[in-house]
Design a protein around this motif. Structure first.
Motif, PDB file in Angstrom:
ATOM      1  N   LEU A  94     -45.760 -15.943  27.181  1.00  0.00           N
ATOM      2  CA  LEU A  94     -44.287 -16.528  26.697  1.00  0.00           C
ATOM      3  C   LEU A  94     -44.157 -16.181  25.339  1.00  0.00           C
ATOM      4  O   LEU A  94     -43.121 -15.886  24.885  1.00  0.00           O
ATOM      5  N   GLU A  95     -45.006 -15.993  24.360  1.00  0.00           N
ATOM      6  CA  GLU A  95     -45.187 -15.727  23.248  1.00  0.00           C
ATOM      7  C   GLU A  95     -44.527 -14.393  22.902  1.00  0.00           C
ATOM      8  O   GLU A  95     -43.758 -14.005  21.766  1.00  0.00           O
ATOM      9  N   ALA A  97     -42.827 -12.669  24.879  1.00  0.00           N
ATOM     10  CA  ALA A  97     -41.571 -12.550  25.806  1.00  0.00           C
ATOM     11  C   ALA A  97     -42.018 -11.190  26.773  1.00  0.00           C
ATOM     12  O   ALA A  97     -41.338 -10.425  27.007  1.00  0.00           O
ATOM     13  N   LEU A  99     -42.046 -11.181  29.738  1.00  0.00           N
ATOM     14  CA  LEU A  99     -41.426 -11.226  30.931  1.00  0.00           C
ATOM     15  C   LEU A  99     -39.926 -11.373  30.853  1.00  0.00           C
ATOM     16  O   LEU A  99     -39.359 -11.764  30.100  1.00  0.00           O
ATOM     17  N   THR A 139     -39.743  -4.606  32.045  1.00  0.00           N
ATOM     18  CA  THR A 139     -40.123  -4.550  30.506  1.00  0.00           C
ATOM     19  C   THR A 139     -40.543  -3.110  29.936  1.00  0.00           C
ATOM     20  O   THR A 139     -40.926  -3.033  28.833  1.00  0.00           O
ATOM     21  N   GLY A 140     -40.912  -2.250  30.728  1.00  0.00           N
ATOM     22  CA  GLY A 140     -41.550  -0.874  30.348  1.00  0.00           C
ATOM     23  C   GLY A 140     -42.814  -1.433  29.813  1.00  0.00           C
ATOM     24  O   GLY A 140     -43.613  -0.560  29.160  1.00  0.00           O
ATOM     25  N   TYR A 141     -43.341  -2.466  30.297  1.00  0.00           N
ATOM     26  CA  TYR A 141     -44.897  -2.954  30.111  1.00  0.00           C
ATOM     27  C   TYR A 141     -45.434  -3.037  28.576  1.00  0.00           C
ATOM     28  O   TYR A 141     -46.260  -3.571  28.449  1.00  0.00           O
ATOM     29  N   ASP A 142     -44.464  -2.751  27.554  1.00  0.00           N
ATOM     30  CA  ASP A 142     -44.905  -2.812  26.306  1.00  0.00           C
ATOM     31  C   ASP A 142     -45.282  -4.167  25.898  1.00  0.00           C
ATOM     32  O   ASP A 142     -46.419  -4.433  25.327  1.00  0.00           O
ATOM     33  N   LYS A 143     -44.557  -5.279  26.007  1.00  0.00           N
ATOM     34  CA  LYS A 143     -44.806  -6.447  25.647  1.00  0.00           C
ATOM     35  C   LYS A 143     -45.899  -7.107  26.589  1.00  0.00           C
ATOM     36  O   LYS A 143     -46.553  -7.725  26.253  1.00  0.00           O
ATOM     37  N   ILE A 145     -48.431  -5.523  27.639  1.00  0.00           N
ATOM     38  CA  ILE A 145     -49.752  -5.091  27.214  1.00  0.00           C
ATOM     39  C   ILE A 145     -50.179  -5.612  25.857  1.00  0.00           C
ATOM     40  O   ILE A 145     -51.018  -6.173  25.812  1.00  0.00           O
ATOM     41  N   ARG A 146     -49.013  -5.639  25.078  1.00  0.00           N
ATOM     42  CA  ARG A 146     -49.422  -6.557  23.641  1.00  0.00           C
ATOM     43  C   ARG A 146     -49.813  -7.958  24.196  1.00  0.00           C
ATOM     44  O   ARG A 146     -50.741  -8.426  23.358  1.00  0.00           O
TER      45      ARG A 146
ATOM     46  N   TYR B 646     -36.017 -10.339  23.450  1.00  0.00           N
ATOM     47  CA  TYR B 646     -35.601  -9.761  24.569  1.00  0.00           C
ATOM     48  C   TYR B 646     -34.424  -8.726  24.571  1.00  0.00           C
ATOM     49  O   TYR B 646     -34.209  -8.016  25.300  1.00  0.00           O
ATOM     50  N   ALA B 656     -38.086   2.883  30.093  1.00  0.00           N
ATOM     51  CA  ALA B 656     -39.188   3.124  31.027  1.00  0.00           C
ATOM     52  C   ALA B 656     -38.431   3.687  32.267  1.00  0.00           C
ATOM     53  O   ALA B 656     -38.819   4.381  33.109  1.00  0.00           O
TER      54      ALA B 656
END
Lengths: 161, 756, 295
Positions: A94-95, A97, A99, A139-143, A145-146, B646, B656
């Protein structure tokens, strides 16, 4: 052919259900028991949206027969939070983002929790490979993974935020 | 009101989204998550042939199977006359959509729906499908776009005559339309050029590959009232198409928007909903349908593949004097490729005196294309941005300098007509120049590519309602499905206007009977257009609250000001009153005029185009042809980031998707015209270990037509990646890849060819 | 109502009886990561599923006189967590680890990977190279065969109707022995091998190869052993000349097809590339150089 009678433990509760042999654990969770948090994205083990933890191992519930759940202990997305307290992985999603549409999110959260249960201090590369079976198209996975790395730090007691 | 130069408390921060907890706990209800008492399962029989005349369909055995309650074919749908539909994203015709939902006369692609059944279990439904006897007359098929344009190609529609040519053709063909844009005199421009680069490029169709397959549940009641629960990018779109395809009144259809598990344009049309309603109408039971992943690939729309020719001429100093492009876009089985935006977007980033663009919309025996993020633009830009890189190499110019020299600015007239105003392309290029990634030396063995992207963005019709609850909390309702965090951005704009914390505002997506008409979520329009409606609704609420405070204090309304969520007397002359907050005004509302609520509907104009530039470093394994993305930075003018996380997410996700498009995603057909890779195993979207962190750099050049300066952000980021990666490969490995995907076998072959 | 039934026998005898007595198609279920996909797609329509996981010994790893014995239904994740296996047979472990995602690793097994009989199976070239044997049980008793005798063609095995694999045996390891496996896939994970290569070697104290086994995946109807490639290694250190000969032998042995995962031309070239790269890792390991996990 009679249905199979199965006794299992799901999210800490003893659960009984009847299923046909060809029904997968995902079919049972969604259509028999009504736990629809696990999603069907492919039904072939390629997307991870149906991930659950079965007897301590991360699996795709679409690749497990319902009848194989006999005597097993299963954790689904619905069992990750403790009551109204979110698991740190959920909170960090959540923090950060991590998703957008939220469809892959249950599977990713279950898979991330399984990762941190096994490896409390993963590198970014380890996290990426562990989660390679969970497709996210938004998301491109970035967030993601973070969020996982931050949740790991918090679970280790290192989080600053 | 305009808040662009005001100090903002909520907009620009990063609160947790209102629907977040539901989505991390598995509680969020997507279309396939609902059930109803007595519900049946609907399934679709699909054509195994790419092109076949349907001689007969015998459903009697299926109907006789115990547990089967309804079987429908095209005979259960009214025949629709050809009529342009402006309901979805991109060109659409109601008749084509009807025939796409249920084949009539001919099956036009493998996977084309022929019949559907509703049965008590999924297994019985599957068995019933197997009992339907279809007699085919298999016809020659055509898959490739240029093969479909050939004189001797099998013709899909014998009533399709090319539009946009003079004189009109007398013979039907697979070319649905020719689009032409001309500015200046391209041939004269090329005559002046010192250098000319030319190239032929091809791209493959790629699927949006949302993780949630299409799903819906529908009930047709005996009184003709229809309720639909489905996952789409626009429930008003679902209502409109379903009504038209079944001959129903709009008021008799209520569509409840489920959470949507990704769309990217692919859920801007319908496949299942009219079929589910037709089945329910026939048997009186609720019918639930969900596609398998295989059906998603075989039967729902990807974006076009294309063949393109490009030619650019420039002076020695890099000034482009002429540009020419021929674009041939696959439409799939029915007309309607995004050839229009394709012809517009590639060159719109540059200030070009002479341009000549011709585009062809071409049908072939593949699923009808659907919108996919900036429909049409990534394809044309792959050719344009690769050609520009070749030009930079030929001129020995830095690729950024070349773009700076030719960049469109305010006042630049595009080749397709409009003149750019308030655009941020120069600011984007400045940000690239200043970025540590661009300034860092390229690592040994790697190559760095740069490419840019443009999308015009859209506005359109949106409705929003803001309701102050009895306790002073706020509900904001809109008609826009939330596909990636728009509940958050809408709620934040409302909270900003009302002067309350974002946690006070609960944003919901209202169904078609509960809010005014709202065009679908697409074209990057929601934060812009629905945000505009929501902002105006919140402003009306503030005006109402001021009036109520004035009434309470018995002073003129002009003497009341609203700030930080409270009414204050404006200055000492207004009188000395304790400020009235939302909760107090809500409590008093029965005595000041009743419920506090405002609904605003807009047809928003002035979306404000978006520009982006991506920097990509790759390494190439010369023995296997495998490309590794080592570093990726995406710079974009977003106008104003309402919720920056967002916005970054849109950019990272789009990049991506572009990486997948560039490297591995493609449709593989066998010689029968059947797709061989209809699953995530062999349709290879990027996985987490395929991509690095993607740095999103937000440039904010406000859009004056939006109250907070927002521009659409979702489309632009998928445009540059293919060329950025192609250009990086060119610089890392010395070969120019002209054909997508730039997959390992192709790259290895190119490297072998180059080394002789 | 479906006619598919399910049994989870708790002894080998019971399982063999079920398989022998099945009236229609009986399928052995261990991890199910191939079987369930095939059932869902309709490619396989069994009448009986015999789940072997409750049979004692089917899950687990034990050491016997310097050999490792791996229960046929042992999930990949359990093998990867086994320190002894990782030290003795890093190639087998990394090959098994490459099958699918973490989720697949929680279920997939060596027996399933071998009996699915795909030429592209990741663990199979490593097992072939290792000289592993499969202990097969059935109505006629128990037999132990080299793993390369199990798959006979795409999707076909030499197992009888009432037979299934009980366990795998990996031979004792002489000093200065090791193995490695690499595959080529277009992405970094989740793909089926375009080409796979497993090599096991034993070296002498000067780094000269004394024995070698080389296997290639996805270049023929089954995984194949390539004696010529092994011969290119034996008697040599891994110098440029040896590598070139190995590359040529691997390419010569590759007889692939064009399909959605690769072309003939590409697969042949990559077979040579992988053979060189895998040999380098196996030689390094045999000489005690530390290598990272290959992906």
């Amino acid at each position: 052919m009679a249905k199979n009678y199965v006794t299992t433990t799901i999210n800490g509760e003893q659960t009984e259900f009847l299923c046909e042999t060809q029904q997968t654990l995902l079919d049972v969770l969604r259509d028999v028991i009504g736990l629809t948090g696990s999603k069907e994205g492919c039904a072939s083990g390629d997307c991870g949206a149906c991930s659950v933890i079965m007897n301590g191992r991360l699996v795709c519930s679409c690749l497990v027969l319902g009848v194989e759940a006999e005597g097993a202990t299963i954790t689904t997305i619905e069992g990750i939070a403790q009551g109204d307290k979110l698991h740190p992985v959920q909170q960090k999603f959540l923090e950060h983002a991590a998703l957008q549409c939220g469809f892959c999110t249950p599977g990713l959260i279950v898979a991330s929790k399984a990762l941190l249960d096994e490896n409390p201090n993963p590198t970014e590369t380890e996290a990426r490979y562990w989660l390679a079976g969970n497709l996210c198209r938004c998301t491109g996975y970035d967030k993601i993974i973070r969020a996982v790395m931050d949740a790991a730090a918090e679970l280790r007691g290192e989080s600053v935020g | 009101m305009n808040y662009i130069d005001t100090s903002l408390k909520v907009v620009g921060t990063r609160p947790i989204r209102p629907d977040g907890v539901d989505k991390v706990t598995g509680r969020a209800v997507f279309a396939a998550d609902t059930r109803a008492a007595g519900m049946l399962w609907g399934k679709v029989l699909r054509s195994p042939h790419a092109h076949a005349r349907i001689v007969s369909i015998d459903t009697s055995k299926a109907e006789a199977l115990a547990g089967v309650h309804a079987v429908v074919t095209a005979a259960d749908f009214p025949e629709i006359v050809s009529e342009e539909a402006f309901v979805g994203e991109g060109p659409m015709n109601f008749r084509d959509l009807s025939m796409n939902c249920m084949a009539r006369g001919k099956a036009l692609y493998e996977g084309h729906a022929l019949a559907a059944v509703a049965a008590t279990t999924q297994e019985i439904a599957d068995r019933a499908l197997a009992l339907i006897d279809v007699q085919y007359d298999v016809l020659p098929h055509v898959i490739d776009v240029e093969a479909a344009m050939a004189d001797d190609a099998p013709v899909l529609h014998d009533d399709l005559f090319t539009a946009g040519v003079d004189p009109a053709p007398t013979k039907p063909s697979n070319v649905a339309k020719v689009v032409t844009f001309r500015k200046g005199d391209a041939e004269a421009g090329f005559a002046e050029a010192d250098v000319i680069v030319e190239g032929r490029y091809t791209t493959q169709p790629v699927h949006q590959a949302y993780i949630e397959p299409h799903a819906c549940m529908a009930t047709y009641a005996p009184d003709g009232q229809v309720s639909i629960h489905s996952s789409s990018q626009g429930h008003f779109m679902v209502r409109a198409y379903t009504a038209k395809l079944l001959g129903l009144n709009l008021s008799n259809i209520r569509v409840n928007p489920a959470e949507i598990g990704g769309g990217f344009g692919g859920k801007t049309l319908v496949y299942l909903e009219p079929v589910a309603v037709a089945l329910s109408r026939k048997c009186g039971r609720t019918v639930k349908m969900q596609m398998t992943r295989e059906e998603v690939f075989r039967a729902s729309g990807p974006t076009s593949g294309a063949a393109m020719e490009i030619k650019i001429g420039a002076k020695k100093d890099g000034t482009i004097v002429a540009a020419k492009q021929i674009l041939k876009y696959q439409a799939g089985a029915f007309p309607g490729s995004p050839i229009g935006p394709g012809c517009m977007c590639g060159f719109a980033m540059y200030d070009l005196p002479n341009v000549d663009v011709v585009g062809y919309d071409v049908v072939s025996n593949r699923p009808k294309v659907a919108a996919y993020r900036a429909p049409g633009a990534p394809i044309t830009s792959f050719a344009v941005e690769c050609a520009l890189d070749d030009l930079a190499l030929k001129l020995d110019l830095d690729p950024l300098t070349l773009r700076e020299k030719n960049a469109a600015k305010n006042g630049t007239k595009t080749h397709y007509g409009p003149t750019h105003h308030n655009i941020g392309f120069t600011a984007v290029l400045d940000a690239v120049k200043a970025h540590p990634h661009w300034k860092s030396p390229v690592k040994e063995g790697q190559g760095r590519g740069l490419a840019c992207g443009f999308w015009f963005n859209i506005g359109g019709e949106s409705s929003a309602q803001v309701h102050v609850n009895e306790d002073g909390t706020v509900t904001a309702a809109t008609g826009s499905p939330d596909i990636g965090g728009s509940r958050a951005s809408i709620g934040m704009m409302v909270a900003e206007v009302l002067g309350v914390p974002p946690t006070t505002v609960r944003t919901i997506v209202a169904d078609t009977a509960s809010i005014g008409f709202t065009f679908l979520t697409g074209g990057s329009r929601v934060t812009f257009a629905t945000g505009m409606a929501a902002t105006q609704a919140a402003e009306k609420v503030v005006e109402d609250l001021k009036r109520r405070a004035a009434q309470t204090w018995e002073i003129p309304v002009e003497a009341v000001e609203w700030k930080d969520g409270k009414a204050y007397p404006a200055g000492s002359n207004a009188g000395a009153f304790e400020p009235l907050d939302l909760a107090t005004l809500a409590l008093k509302s029965p005595r000041t005029g009743g419920p506090i609520i405002a609904e605003v509907s807009v047809n928003a104009q002035g979306a404000g185009p978006g520009f982006g530039a991506h920097i990509c470093d790759v390494s190439v394994d010369r023995e296997t042809g495998q490309v590794t993305i080592e570093r990726y930075t995406a710079v974009q003018d977003v106008g104003k980031a309402i919720h920056p996380s967002y916005v970054e997410g849109q950019i990272q996700g789009g990049a991506a998707q572009g990486i997948g498009w560039a490297l591995n995603e493609e449709y593989i057909y066998n010689d029968k015209g059947q797709m061989e890779n209809p699953g995530f195993l062999d349709y290879r979207v990027p996985v987490a270990s395929d991509v690095p962190m993607i740095e999103a750099v937000l440039v904010e050049v406000p859009n004056p037509r939006h109250p907070f300066g927002a521009r659409g952000v979702g489309e632009v980021p998928i445009i540059p990646p293919m060329a950025a990666i192609g250009n990086a490969i060119r610089r890392a490995a010395g070969v120019r890849m002209h054909d997508l995907p730039m997959s390992p076998p192709k790259l290895r072959a190119a490297l072998d060819a180059a080394s002789g | 109502m479906s006619g598919l039934s399910y049994a989870a026998p708790t002894s080998v005898d019971e399982a063999v009886k079920l398989l022998a007595g099945a009236s229609g198609l009986a399928k052995v279920l261990s991890g199910g990561t191939d079987l369930l996909v095939q059932m869902r797609s309709g490619r396989v329509k069994p009448d009986l599923i015999v789940d072997t996981k409750k049979i004692p010994g089917l899950i687990g790893i034990r050491e016997e006189n310097g050999s490792y014995v791996i229960g046929a239904a042992t999930p990949g994740a359990m093998v990867e967590a086994h320190a002894g296996m990782k030290a003795a047979w890093p190639g087998v472990v990394e090959a098994l680890d490459l099958i699918g995602s973490t989720q697949i690793q929680g279920r997939c097994t060596l027996a399933g990977n071998l009996c699915n009989a795909s030429p592209a199976a990741d663990s199979v070239p490593a097992l072939f190279a290792a000289g592993a044997t499969a202990v097969i049980v059935g109505g006629k008793g128990r037999r132990e065969v080299p793993v390369e005798q199990v798959p006979v063609g795409p999707g076909r095995t030499s197992l009888g109707k009432d037979e299934f694999i009980l366990e795998f045996r990996l031979p004792p390891r002489p000093a200065r022995s090791s193995d490695a496996y690499l595959r080529f896939i277009p992405r970094t994970e989740m793909d089926i091998a375009v080409v796979g290569c497993g090599i096991s070697v034993t070296l002498d104290d000067k780094g000269v190869c004394t024995t070698a086994r080389v296997a290639l995946g996805a270049v023929a109807p089954t995984v194949v052993l390539v004696p010529d490639a092994a011969q290119a290694l034996v008697g040599h250190k891994l110098d440029a000349d040896t590598l070139a000969k190995l590359d040529a032998a691997a390419q010569a042995a590759a007889k692939p097809i064009n399909d959605k995962r690769g072309t003939i031309e590409y697969r042949v070239k990559v077979a040579g590339v992988l053979a060189r790269r895998v040999a380098a890792i196996a030689f390094d390991r045999a000489q005690g150089f530390v290598n990272g996990k290959a992906h």
